[in-house]
Scaffold this motif. Structure first.
Motif, PDB file in Angstrom:
ATOM      1  N   TYR A   1      -1.609   7.872  14.367  1.00 26.10           N
ATOM      2  CA  TYR A   1      -1.157   7.133  13.193  1.00 26.10           C
ATOM      3  C   TYR A   1      -0.757   5.709  13.553  1.00 26.10           C
ATOM      4  O   TYR A   1      -1.140   4.741  12.887  1.00 26.10           O
ATOM      5  CB  TYR A   1       0.010   7.881  12.528  1.00 26.10           C
ATOM      6  CG  TYR A   1       0.925   6.951  11.792  1.00 26.10           C
ATOM      7  CD1 TYR A   1       0.514   6.363  10.599  1.00 26.10           C
ATOM      8  CD2 TYR A   1       2.164   6.598  12.315  1.00 26.10           C
ATOM      9  CE1 TYR A   1       1.331   5.448   9.938  1.00 26.10           C
ATOM     10  CE2 TYR A   1       2.978   5.695  11.663  1.00 26.10           C
ATOM     11  CZ  TYR A   1       2.560   5.122  10.484  1.00 26.10           C
ATOM     12  OH  TYR A   1       3.357   4.218   9.853  1.00 26.10           O
TER      13      TYR A   1
ATOM     14  N   ARG B   1       8.432   1.837   3.077  1.00 24.98           N
ATOM     15  CA  ARG B   1       8.249   3.227   3.469  1.00 24.98           C
ATOM     16  C   ARG B   1       9.592   3.841   3.821  1.00 24.98           C
ATOM     17  O   ARG B   1      10.597   3.131   3.941  1.00 24.98           O
ATOM     18  CB  ARG B   1       7.278   3.300   4.660  1.00 24.98           C
ATOM     19  CG  ARG B   1       7.782   2.561   5.869  1.00 24.98           C
ATOM     20  CD  ARG B   1       6.782   2.594   7.015  1.00 24.98           C
ATOM     21  NE  ARG B   1       7.289   1.838   8.148  1.00 24.98           N
ATOM     22  CZ  ARG B   1       6.592   1.548   9.227  1.00 24.98           C
ATOM     23  NH1 ARG B   1       5.329   1.960   9.336  1.00 24.98           N
ATOM     24  NH2 ARG B   1       7.131   0.891  10.219  1.00 24.98           N
TER      25      ARG B   1
ATOM     26  N   PRO C   1      -0.247   7.686   2.365  1.00 23.29           N
ATOM     27  CA  PRO C   1       0.223   9.045   2.631  1.00 23.29           C
ATOM     28  C   PRO C   1      -0.674   9.806   3.601  1.00 23.29           C
ATOM     29  O   PRO C   1      -1.872   9.576   3.644  1.00 23.29           O
ATOM     30  CB  PRO C   1       0.141   9.705   1.253  1.00 23.29           C
ATOM     31  CG  PRO C   1      -1.024   9.028   0.606  1.00 23.29           C
ATOM     32  CD  PRO C   1      -0.936   7.591   1.073  1.00 23.29           C
ATOM     33  N   SER C   2      -0.047  10.699   4.344  1.00 23.16           N
ATOM     34  CA  SER C   2      -0.822  11.707   5.051  1.00 23.16           C
ATOM     35  C   SER C   2      -0.983  12.842   4.049  1.00 23.16           C
ATOM     36  O   SER C   2      -0.019  13.207   3.392  1.00 23.16           O
ATOM     37  CB  SER C   2      -0.059  12.185   6.284  1.00 23.16           C
ATOM     38  OG  SER C   2       0.199  11.071   7.107  1.00 23.16           O
TER      39      SER C   2
ATOM     40  N   ARG D   1       0.836  -1.197   0.000  1.00 27.85           N
ATOM     41  CA  ARG D   1       0.000   0.000   0.000  1.00 27.85           C
ATOM     42  C   ARG D   1       0.867   1.242   0.000  1.00 27.85           C
ATOM     43  O   ARG D   1       2.071   1.226   0.339  1.00 27.85           O
ATOM     44  CB  ARG D   1      -0.956   0.000   1.185  1.00 27.85           C
ATOM     45  CG  ARG D   1      -0.461  -0.386   2.590  1.00 27.85           C
ATOM     46  CD  ARG D   1       0.698   0.333   3.107  1.00 27.85           C
ATOM     47  NE  ARG D   1       0.903   0.273   4.539  1.00 27.85           N
ATOM     48  CZ  ARG D   1       1.690   1.117   5.193  1.00 27.85           C
ATOM     49  NH1 ARG D   1       2.334   2.066   4.548  1.00 27.85           N
ATOM     50  NH2 ARG D   1       1.881   1.019   6.490  1.00 27.85           N
TER      51      ARG D   1
ATOM     52  N   VAL E   1       5.248  -3.781   3.741  1.00 30.13           N
ATOM     53  CA  VAL E   1       5.223  -2.321   3.824  1.00 30.13           C
ATOM     54  C   VAL E   1       6.575  -1.777   3.382  1.00 30.13           C
ATOM     55  O   VAL E   1       7.609  -2.160   3.936  1.00 30.13           O
ATOM     56  CB  VAL E   1       4.942  -1.872   5.282  1.00 30.13           C
ATOM     57  CG1 VAL E   1       5.154  -0.377   5.444  1.00 30.13           C
ATOM     58  CG2 VAL E   1       3.528  -2.272   5.702  1.00 30.13           C
TER      59      VAL E   1
ATOM     60  N   HIS F   1      -2.724   2.650  11.793  1.00 26.91           N
ATOM     61  CA  HIS F   1      -2.079   1.915  10.712  1.00 26.91           C
ATOM     62  C   HIS F   1      -2.028   0.410  11.003  1.00 26.91           C
ATOM     63  O   HIS F   1      -2.138  -0.414  10.107  1.00 26.91           O
ATOM     64  CB  HIS F   1      -0.699   2.516  10.388  1.00 26.91           C
ATOM     65  CG  HIS F   1       0.467   1.681  10.797  1.00 26.91           C
ATOM     66  ND1 HIS F   1       0.859   1.568  12.107  1.00 26.91           N
ATOM     67  CD2 HIS F   1       1.309   0.907  10.081  1.00 26.91           C
ATOM     68  CE1 HIS F   1       1.899   0.750  12.168  1.00 26.91           C
ATOM     69  NE2 HIS F   1       2.203   0.336  10.949  1.00 26.91           N
TER      70      HIS F   1
ATOM     71  N   TRP G   1      10.670   6.033   9.534  1.00 22.98           N
ATOM     72  CA  TRP G   1       9.752   5.228  10.341  1.00 22.98           C
ATOM     73  C   TRP G   1      10.449   4.076  11.057  1.00 22.98           C
ATOM     74  O   TRP G   1       9.818   3.366  11.841  1.00 22.98           O
ATOM     75  CB  TRP G   1       8.616   4.680   9.468  1.00 22.98           C
ATOM     76  CG  TRP G   1       7.748   5.783   8.964  1.00 22.98           C
ATOM     77  CD1 TRP G   1       7.711   6.281   7.697  1.00 22.98           C
ATOM     78  CD2 TRP G   1       6.824   6.557   9.732  1.00 22.98           C
ATOM     79  NE1 TRP G   1       6.817   7.324   7.621  1.00 22.98           N
ATOM     80  CE2 TRP G   1       6.260   7.514   8.865  1.00 22.98           C
ATOM     81  CE3 TRP G   1       6.430   6.551  11.070  1.00 22.98           C
ATOM     82  CZ2 TRP G   1       5.318   8.454   9.276  1.00 22.98           C
ATOM     83  CZ3 TRP G   1       5.488   7.480  11.487  1.00 22.98           C
ATOM     84  CH2 TRP G   1       4.949   8.422  10.600  1.00 22.98           C
TER      85      TRP G   1
HETATM   86  N1  GLU Z   1       1.125   8.098   6.913  1.00 25.79           N
HETATM   87  C1  GLU Z   1       2.505   7.772   7.033  1.00 25.79           C
HETATM   88  C2  GLU Z   1       3.304   8.797   6.247  1.00 25.79           C
HETATM   89  O1  GLU Z   1       2.808   9.816   5.954  1.00 25.79           O
HETATM   90  C3  GLU Z   1       2.736   6.397   6.474  1.00 25.79           C
HETATM   91  C4  GLU Z   1       3.816   5.600   7.124  1.00 25.79           C
HETATM   92  C5  GLU Z   1       3.711   4.157   6.695  1.00 25.79           C
HETATM   93  O2  GLU Z   1       3.793   3.911   5.494  1.00 25.79           O
HETATM   94  O3  GLU Z   1       3.500   3.286   7.556  1.00 25.79           O
HETATM   95  O4  GLU Z   1       4.438   8.656   5.898  1.00 25.79           O
END
Ligand code: GLU
Length: 551
Positions: free
Chosen positions: A235, A253, A42-43, A39, A251, A239, A257
């Motif tokens: 978040y 990213r 995004p925020s 997936r 995932v 998530h 993170w």
């Molecule tokens: N919403 C998070 C972001 O903006 C997503 C982090 C993730 O992919 O778990 O980066």
């Protein structure tokens, strides 16, 4: 009823749905073995960045090449940071760059897919059902601490040289009685729901990152906030619920993170969910003078995906270029398989860059020139027109006004043997074709650059004589024969060989004479093939430009 259930009902009387009911509405996906569900989450706090596009392309490829699913989920739990239009920009950019989305929000405001809603702000009831369950199981608790109280705790921790945060003995609301909670509620104090973390800093967690390999970190012991005082989850919590319900298996990213992994692993454990695999990507780098640095959203125009759209890089060029960044053996594969679509290459996490890959604009331009050189004139016309409609009104008008003329311009040099490589992006078109259009030519070309061997008077004589020889129905050999004769008549060597042998005997060579014609017709010394160009321009345009010069 146990004490904990009473507490849960007291705090969330309106939540009646059970997690099991929600889970039943989101059954495991039926996919072939090994299929990956990935997936982009995004925020919606700004435009899609190049780094975001890069990570997303990896996610989509991983799903696609395994017969899985790639979906988009909007993580909009922080309404304060939301930027209008960013969801649309992100979806549009992904579509534009060939990332196909199986499920998620659509541009018309709806969504596709049966694991939605795909916006976290529409899933609050789902999160609260699990919150209530965690409260019942004594894995979460309400915390009524105010900002000031939290500050005070931090100051005491600092003074005692202890880790800051809400944990262990410092988590003062961890073990409130039901009556104490009732009292707080009666006084109307807002509360958050915190995780009752089962972790200890003395323990270490180990996991294998898909990209970074084996990682060891201290276990999480912070009673992190799961649900904010407005009833909206953080978040971290949202998530975990979503990746579980939506069946995410992998995932990819940004590695900002990575430090949250201990929290995430703990949440999956507490919720008794199987966790997805994680792959953390180092940020893309760019050159800044002699040194490498990260892209800066604020400083760099080229940090957003939108920039590449607005410049008119064909989507395929960006995908091709990203493939070279994603896997170092892609270029080799491309050479061996020149006509396969890039989607036939299987990307592999073992070959990904552990430190940040360098995004090199020159390289992108080269890849893009190659990609465009392989397109037909019709394709160039279609893609350039689409781009111009959005970004260059004048060009759009020109391309619309005479498609046949535009096609013959784009058609020059589209041969497999010696493909024309003068376009890296659609915004280069103006510069490369302006001279085919009389009004453009007249308004932009003021001086005719001449080759060093030829002065203005000589050039005038050559052009005047050439006007008498001009016949566009000549084939290439006859035409060139005339240029040679013209050269000879003006004291230039008709063959390069002759000139090289005895340069003093000549004013220059046939190339100089051709250069004069080229310059007079186009205003520049470098262009595609002169004969082809004249054929495209047509006799009357060629004559009028020759005439304009002699006047
Ligand atoms: N919403 C998070 C972001 O903006 C997503 C982090 C993730 O992919 O778990 O980066």
């Amino acid at each position: 009823m146990t004490n904990r259930s009473e507490l849960a009902d007291l705090l969330f009387p309106q939540v009646t749905i059970q997690p099991e009911q929600i889970a039943a509405q989101n059954p495991p996906r039926s996919l072939p073995p090994g299929a990956k569900v990935t997936r982009f989450a995004p925020s919606p706090t700004g435009f899609l960045t190049v780094g975001g596009l890069y990570a997303t392309m990896i996610s989509e490829r991983m799903a696609r090449q395994s017969g899985g699913v790639f979906y988009v989920r909007i993580e909009d739990t922080d309404k304060k940071r939301e930027v209008q239009g960013s969801v649309e920009d992100m979806i549009e950019s992904l579509q534009q760059f060939g990332v196909s989305i199986d499920e998620g929000p659509t541009l018309t405001g709806g969504e596709t897919g049966s694991y939605g809603p795909y916006r976290q702000s529409s899933r609050v009831g789902i999160y609260q059902a699990w919150i209530k369950r965690l409260l019942e199981l004594d894995l979460a608790y309400p915390c009524f601490c105010t900002e000031e109280e939290l500050n005070e705790i931090r100051e005491r921790q600092q003074a005692a040289k202890e880790n800051t945060g809400y944990y262990g003995k410092w988590a003062v609301h961890r073990n409130m009685t039901l009556d104490e909670v009732r009292e707080q509620l009666a006084s109307g104090r807002p509360f958050v729901i915190r995780l009752k973390s089962p972790g200890s800093p003395d323990n270490r967690i180990k996991y294998t990152d898909l990209i970074k390999g084996d990682i060891e970190m201290p276990e999480n012991d912070q009673d992190i906030v799961l649900l904010k005082s407005d009833g909206v989850p953080t978040y971290h919590f949202a998530h975990a619920i979503d990746d579980h319900l939506m069946g995410t298996t992998h995932v990819f990213r940004g590695d900002e993170w990575l430090s949250s992994v201990p929290i995430h692993l703990q949440l999956f454990q507490v919720l008794e969910f199987r966790r997805p695999e994680y792959g953390h990507l180092a940020p893309l780098m760019k050159m800044d003078g002699p040194s490498k640095r990260k892209f800066s959203k604020r400083k760099d125009r080229d940090a957003t995906a939108h920039y590449y759209r607005s410049q008119g890089y064909p989507s395929l060029a960006v995908s091709e270029y990203f493939m070279t960044l994603i896997n170092s053996d892609y270029e080799e594969w491309r050479l061996a398989n020149p006509s396969e679509p890039y989607t036939r290459f299987a990307i592999n996490t073992d070959k990904m860059n552990v430190s940040g890959a360098l995004f090199d604009m020159n390289k992108l331009n080269d890849v893009s020139k190659d990609v465009i050189s392989r397109m037909s004139a019709e394709e160039v016309y279609t893609l350039a027109s689409e781009w111009a409609k959005a970004y260059d009104e004048e060009l759009s008008r020109r391309l619309d006004a005479d498609k046949t003329y535009a096609l013959s311009i784009f058609g020059i040099g589209r041969t497999p043997e010696k493909p024309r490589k003068d376009l890296a992006k659609w915004s280069d078109i103006n510069e490369t074709i302006a001279y085919y259009y009389d009004d453009w030519f007249e308004s932009t070309v003021h001086d005719i650059p001449l080759p060093a061997a030829v002065d203005e008077t000589k050039a005038q004589q050559i052009v005047r004589d050439y006007a008498r020889l001009l016949d566009l129905s000549d084939d290439r050999d006859v035409w060139f024969g005339k240029v040679k004769d013209l050269a000879e008549a003006h004291g230039f060597a008709k063959e390069m060989k002759l000139f090289k042998k005895n340069p003093e005997a000549y004013a220059g060579h046939v190339g100089d004479v051709a250069a004069v014609l080229r310059a007079v017709l186009t205003g520049r010394l470098q262009t595609p093939d002169l004969y082809d160009m004249m054929q495209v321009m047509g006799e009357s345009r060629v004559r009028s430009r020759l005439g304009r010069f002699v006047e």
